[in-house]
Design a protein around this motif. Structure first.
Motif, PDB file in Angstrom:
ATOM      1  N   ALA A 165       0.903  -1.719   0.445  1.00 58.76           N
ATOM      2  CA  ALA A 165       0.052   0.035   0.400  1.00 58.76           C
ATOM      3  C   ALA A 165       0.459   1.059   0.036  1.00 58.76           C
ATOM      4  O   ALA A 165       0.557   2.268  -1.257  1.00 58.76           O
ATOM      5  CB  ALA A 165      -0.737  -0.100   0.905  1.00 58.76           C
ATOM      6  N   VAL A 166       1.721   1.109   1.175  1.00 60.25           N
ATOM      7  CA  VAL A 166       2.213   2.806   0.837  1.00 60.25           C
ATOM      8  C   VAL A 166       3.524   2.661  -0.706  1.00 60.25           C
ATOM      9  O   VAL A 166       3.628   3.952  -1.196  1.00 60.25           O
ATOM     10  CB  VAL A 166       3.789   2.439   1.715  1.00 60.25           C
ATOM     11  CG1 VAL A 166       4.715   3.503   1.796  1.00 60.25           C
ATOM     12  CG2 VAL A 166       2.581   2.643   3.739  1.00 60.25           C
ATOM     13  N   SER A 189       3.121   1.961  -3.058  1.00 64.99           N
ATOM     14  CA  SER A 189       1.714   1.738  -4.715  1.00 64.99           C
ATOM     15  C   SER A 189       1.134   3.333  -4.576  1.00 64.99           C
ATOM     16  O   SER A 189       0.622   4.024  -5.612  1.00 64.99           O
ATOM     17  CB  SER A 189       0.700   0.555  -4.835  1.00 64.99           C
ATOM     18  OG  SER A 189       1.082  -0.554  -4.830  1.00 64.99           O
ATOM     19  N   PHE A 190       0.738   3.485  -3.084  1.00 64.02           N
ATOM     20  CA  PHE A 190       0.777   5.479  -2.989  1.00 64.02           C
ATOM     21  C   PHE A 190       0.979   5.985  -3.462  1.00 64.02           C
ATOM     22  O   PHE A 190       1.169   7.005  -3.809  1.00 64.02           O
ATOM     23  CB  PHE A 190       0.526   5.043  -1.722  1.00 64.02           C
ATOM     24  CG  PHE A 190       0.342   7.048  -1.110  1.00 64.02           C
ATOM     25  CD1 PHE A 190      -1.258   7.481  -1.062  1.00 64.02           C
ATOM     26  CD2 PHE A 190       1.346   7.536  -0.585  1.00 64.02           C
ATOM     27  CE1 PHE A 190      -1.305   8.855  -0.608  1.00 64.02           C
ATOM     28  CE2 PHE A 190       1.180   9.479  -0.256  1.00 64.02           C
ATOM     29  CZ  PHE A 190       0.250   9.204  -0.634  1.00 64.02           C
ATOM     30  N   ASN A 200      -0.224  -1.224 -10.731  1.00 69.27           N
ATOM     31  CA  ASN A 200      -0.637  -1.913  -9.383  1.00 69.27           C
ATOM     32  C   ASN A 200      -0.027  -2.960  -9.403  1.00 69.27           C
ATOM     33  O   ASN A 200       0.334  -4.248  -8.489  1.00 69.27           O
ATOM     34  CB  ASN A 200      -2.066  -1.846  -9.127  1.00 69.27           C
ATOM     35  CG  ASN A 200      -3.238  -2.863 -10.483  1.00 69.27           C
ATOM     36  OD1 ASN A 200      -1.610  -2.954 -11.772  1.00 69.27           O
ATOM     37  ND2 ASN A 200      -4.218  -2.643 -10.794  1.00 69.27           N
ATOM     38  N   VAL A 254      -5.473  -3.684  -3.051  1.00 70.50           N
ATOM     39  CA  VAL A 254      -4.961  -3.115  -2.217  1.00 70.50           C
ATOM     40  C   VAL A 254      -4.244  -1.580  -3.166  1.00 70.50           C
ATOM     41  O   VAL A 254      -4.269  -1.024  -2.969  1.00 70.50           O
ATOM     42  CB  VAL A 254      -4.585  -3.297  -1.456  1.00 70.50           C
ATOM     43  CG1 VAL A 254      -3.288  -2.201  -0.306  1.00 70.50           C
ATOM     44  CG2 VAL A 254      -5.635  -3.865  -0.278  1.00 70.50           C
ATOM     45  N   ALA A 306      -4.475   2.375  -3.222  1.00 65.20           N
ATOM     46  CA  ALA A 306      -3.394   3.191  -2.497  1.00 65.20           C
ATOM     47  C   ALA A 306      -2.454   3.670  -3.580  1.00 65.20           C
ATOM     48  O   ALA A 306      -2.602   5.391  -3.884  1.00 65.20           O
ATOM     49  CB  ALA A 306      -1.835   2.467  -1.718  1.00 65.20           C
TER      50      ALA A 306
END
Length: 375
Positions: free
Chosen positions: A174-175, A177-178, A214, A275, A279
């Motif tokens: 998540a981090v 991809s953010f 992703n 996810v 993100a």
């Protein structure tokens, strides 16, 4: 109980007789060879009796040969056949002339390295096909067990591996991809601002994150986490001969070790990809909101209207293939580990490198396929 190595020298008119007693082994040798060499200094034509020696190993044989020196002749030694054979082997190794390695240079060295590379590539292909065949047989057998005897399936191992290899990776996925979504949004906004088309940064973020980033980010992170973990776990079991013990007990290592890792990764990578999608879109939305002053409602509406769900399903369609490749490479490299730590390190490194290379190649193949299908 071991007896220290000892000897006695009896001088006669013709030649001295040397009789060895005790254990002439590495642990009980002591300084006996040095004392024997001092006692026989200047002597020749020796008659040696080792029939009273209880145990003799290569260290003791080498010490005896060094003590006697250049005049050592196995034919003048009296002893048991196994002791005489050991002395002959050690004497042949001591007096063997070193063989200088042949160093190939120039064009010949190049052709030799190319030939070895081609042969290694062929062996790798055959081993991979054998691994795939064995895995398919184990999968088919487990499918039958799923219907006839579900308790035969190793559900505990599958759920444990799914949590460790998949769910525990949610924060890092998540981090990462953010920030990837934020970077894509920032670059898109800066580049499109030159043409007065800043609003199309939303479409750029949506297509890039939903279609490519992703699954790419998720697969690469799993290649670093799971492929290396699988290779290290199976490799350590191979080094400790645990896999050989399983085979002796009639347990198929593919059914007990490889297949649960495949199922766990196949089950968790779609969730991780989803996810990563959320993100990445969130990171891009934050950038568009702060840099271009376009609100979240506008961002999401343009994603729904102009991007659509097709790109999302294209990205998700790659997930099972990536999971199978990552799990297969990690497990195969782990099963190829030899008996030393160096082999384990090489195989773990190869698992990560091969998995990342395969991910890039598979993504390129999917891109060509969808371009040909005009999707």
């Amino acid at each position: 109980m071991e007896k220290p190595a000892e000897f006695s020298v009896r001088s006669a008119a013709e030649s001295p007789d040397v009789q060895l007693v005790g254990d002439w082994t590495a642990s009980s040798l002591g300084d006996a060879p040095a004392r024997l060499a001092a006692a026989l200094r200047g002597q020749s034509d020796l008659a040696i009796d080792i029939r009273e020696v209880r145990r003799l190993d290569t260290a003791g044989a080498y010490g005896l040969i060094r003590a006697i020196g250049a005049g050592f002749d196995p034919a003048q030694v009296k002893g048991r056949p196994e002791s005489l054979r050991l002395l002959q082997l050690v004497a042949a190794a001591v007096h063997a002339a070193p063989v200088a390695p042949v160093v190939s240079k120039g064009f010949r060295e190049l052709t030799v390295r190319i030939g070895k590379g081609v042969m290694n590539l062929g062996h790798e292909f055959l081993d991979t096909m054998a691994f795939l065949g064995h895995l398919l047989v184990a999968a088919a057998r487990s499918s039958v067990f799923l219907v006839t005897n579900p308790r035969r399936i190793r559900w505990a191992a599958i759920f444990s591996l799914a949590e460790r290899a998949g769910l525990d990776a949610i924060p890092i996925v998540a981090v990462t991809s953010f920030f990837i979504g934020a970077v894509v949004g920032l670059l898109g906004a800066n580049m499109l601002r030159q043409f007065g088309a800043e609003v199309f940064a939303v479409e750029l973020i949506g297509i890039a994150v939903l279609r490519e980033f992703n699954i790419i980010i998720t697969a690469i992170l799993l290649a670093g986490r799971s492929a290396s973990s699988f290779a290290a776990e199976l490799g350590s079991m191979k080094m400790n001969q645990e896999i050989d013990a399983m085979k002796v007990m009639g347990v198929d290592p593919f059914e007990a070790l490889v297949l649960p890792r495949f199922i766990a990764l196949l089950a968790t990578i779609p969730l991780l990809t989803f996810v990563a999608t959320l993100a990445g879109l969130f990171g891009g939305m934050i950038v568009v909101w702060t840099v271009l002053d376009l609100g979240p409602a506008f961002f999401l509406q343009r994603i729904v209207d102009n991007v659509g769900a097709t790109h999302f399903w294209i990205g998700m369609s790659k997930a099972p293939v990536m999971a199978a490749v990552i799990a297969g490479i990690g497990c195969r490299q782990g099963l190829e580990v030899g008996g030393d730590v160096e082999s384990l390190g090489r195989r773990v490194t190869a698992a990560v490198v091969h998995a990342i290379f395969a991910i890039i190649m598979i993504d390129a193949a999917f891109a060509l396929l969808y371009m040909h299908l005009n999707i």
